[in-house]
Design a protein around this motif. Structure first.
Motif, PDB file in Angstrom:
ATOM      1  N   CYS A 124       0.852  -1.196   0.000  1.00  0.00           N
ATOM      2  CA  CYS A 124       0.000   0.000   0.000  1.00  0.00           C
ATOM      3  C   CYS A 124       0.886   1.245   0.000  1.00  0.00           C
ATOM      4  O   CYS A 124       1.943   1.263   0.628  1.00  0.00           O
ATOM      5  CB  CYS A 124      -0.873  -0.017   1.247  1.00  0.00           C
ATOM      6  SG  CYS A 124      -1.737   1.513   1.556  1.00  0.00           S
ATOM      7  N   CYS A 131       0.592   1.276   7.101  1.00  0.00           N
ATOM      8  CA  CYS A 131      -0.210   0.213   6.490  1.00  0.00           C
ATOM      9  C   CYS A 131       0.718  -0.933   6.078  1.00  0.00           C
ATOM     10  O   CYS A 131       1.730  -0.716   5.421  1.00  0.00           O
ATOM     11  CB  CYS A 131      -0.985   0.719   5.276  1.00  0.00           C
ATOM     12  SG  CYS A 131      -2.087  -0.542   4.617  1.00  0.00           S
ATOM     13  N   HIS A 143      -8.692   0.403  -2.215  1.00  0.00           N
ATOM     14  CA  HIS A 143      -7.993   0.286  -0.931  1.00  0.00           C
ATOM     15  C   HIS A 143      -7.479   1.646  -0.466  1.00  0.00           C
ATOM     16  O   HIS A 143      -7.667   2.028   0.687  1.00  0.00           O
ATOM     17  CB  HIS A 143      -6.827  -0.703  -1.007  1.00  0.00           C
ATOM     18  CG  HIS A 143      -6.006  -0.694   0.251  1.00  0.00           C
ATOM     19  ND1 HIS A 143      -6.368  -1.406   1.373  1.00  0.00           N
ATOM     20  CD2 HIS A 143      -4.899   0.011   0.593  1.00  0.00           C
ATOM     21  CE1 HIS A 143      -5.507  -1.154   2.341  1.00  0.00           C
ATOM     22  NE2 HIS A 143      -4.597  -0.300   1.896  1.00  0.00           N
ATOM     23  N   CYS A 147      -8.143   3.289   3.024  1.00  0.00           N
ATOM     24  CA  CYS A 147      -7.048   2.834   3.897  1.00  0.00           C
ATOM     25  C   CYS A 147      -7.027   3.677   5.178  1.00  0.00           C
ATOM     26  O   CYS A 147      -6.954   4.903   5.122  1.00  0.00           O
ATOM     27  CB  CYS A 147      -5.706   2.953   3.173  1.00  0.00           C
ATOM     28  SG  CYS A 147      -4.323   2.498   4.242  1.00  0.00           S
TER      29      CYS A 147
HETATM   30 ZN    ZN Z   1      -3.284   0.787   3.121  1.00  0.00          ZN
END
Ligand code: ZN
Ligand code: ZN
Ligand code: ZN
Ligand code: ZN
Length: 299
Positions: A124, A131, A143, A147
């Protein structure tokens, strides 16, 4: 079984770079259900060893984007009979005609590219903020939008704060510009004096974590548009953030009505990319000589 996987890591700029041409073999064990002669699965499981070859290449990210909307391809990619590719939404927007050659587009899937995209994954992009997820290329956009480690930018002009603790930052650095609700924001609400000249007012809930902004849009003729936004990650899928803003009538005998609006609170990471889709229009007459209105906010 051999499985080739393309890894991808984003560096500054559009080009993605990796240790060019290196290949690394890793061994993984996968459990598969053993099939009976009748073709049914039994509870017995068999360990099957798989050898995975991980390859890393340098690739120009333009080639993984739809050439019409310039967004990264998601799970479905279409092509015309001449091989021009487009995403599903662009096929619809273009009336299912290829913009390059005018041939029909939207029926033939570009499966080789879909297969490559499905095999690609990368950490990510908010790894630096904590993350730890590795995200498939086609899930990257959704995502990153949700996130919980995506940092938020402070909305105050001239402030450069970008981080995960915007609520604390506002209390530390901009407390005099924030209205803090002590009781229930949902039931009792909080009254905010909105100044015509201020683009937004910060609304916080004591002991909470979310930062809400009551926006005062100056882009409407003969009045102002008030709306609410939260600077932070979207709430979990099963919980909805609702708001209601109310404005009392200016005074008896003047013919003005009480105004109110309600809806779902949109969530953004930074204010400068936000455009309110719904707002409460407050005509010029409501602002009076002081240039203020008193608005009650329930969230
Ligand atoms: Zn993430
Ligand atoms: Zn597209
Ligand atoms: Zn075409
Ligand atoms: Zn700040």
């Amino acid at each position: 079984m051999r499985l080739t996987r393309l890894g991808m890591m984003k560096k500054n700029g559009k080009r993605t770079t990796m240790d060019h041409g290196t290949a690394k073999k890793t061994r993984s064990v996968k459990k598969v259900a053993k099939k009976t002669e009748a073709g049914l699965c039994t509870d017995q499981q068999q360990d099957v060893e798989e050898e995975t070859t991980k390859m890393t290449y340098s690739i120009d990210s333009d080639s993984l984007e739809c050439g019409i909307c310039f967004l990264p391809f998601e799970d479905r990619v279409y092509m015309c009979k001449n091989g021009h590719a487009a995403c599903g939404s662009c096929c619809v927007v273009m009336g299912r005609k290829c913009p390059s050659c005018n041939e029909p587009i939207g029926d033939i899937r570009c499966r080789p590219l879909e297969k490559v995209l499905a095999a690609m994954s990368a950490p990510c992009k908010f790894r630096a903020s904590g993350c730890t997820e590795t995200v498939g290329y086609t899930e990257r956009r959704s995502h990153e939008a949700s996130c919980p480690h995506a940092p938020c930018r402070c909305p105050f002009d001239g402030c450069t704060y970008l981080g995960l603790l915007l609520y604390n930052h506002i209390l530390d650095e901009h407390a005099t510009d924030a209205v803090v609700a002590m009781g229930s924001l949902r039931h009792r609400g909080i009254t905010v004096t909105v100044h015509k000249s201020k683009p937004f007012h910060v609304v916080l809930h004591r002991g909470g974590t979310r930062v809400f902004l009551l926006l005062n849009g100056g882009d409407v003729l003969s009045g102002r548009s008030l709306s609410l936004v939260s600077v932070g990650p979207p709430p979990p899928a099963n919980c909805e953030l609702r708001y209601k803003i109310e404005l009392a009538a200016v005074g008896p005998g003047q013919g003005e009505l009480a105004l109110s609006a309600s809806g779902t609170v949109p969530c953004v990471r930074q204010l400068d990319v936000f455009e309110a889709k719904a707002f409460l229009f407050v005509p010029e007459a409501y602002w009076g000589s002081s240039g203020t209105v008193s608005v009650t906010v329930h969230i």
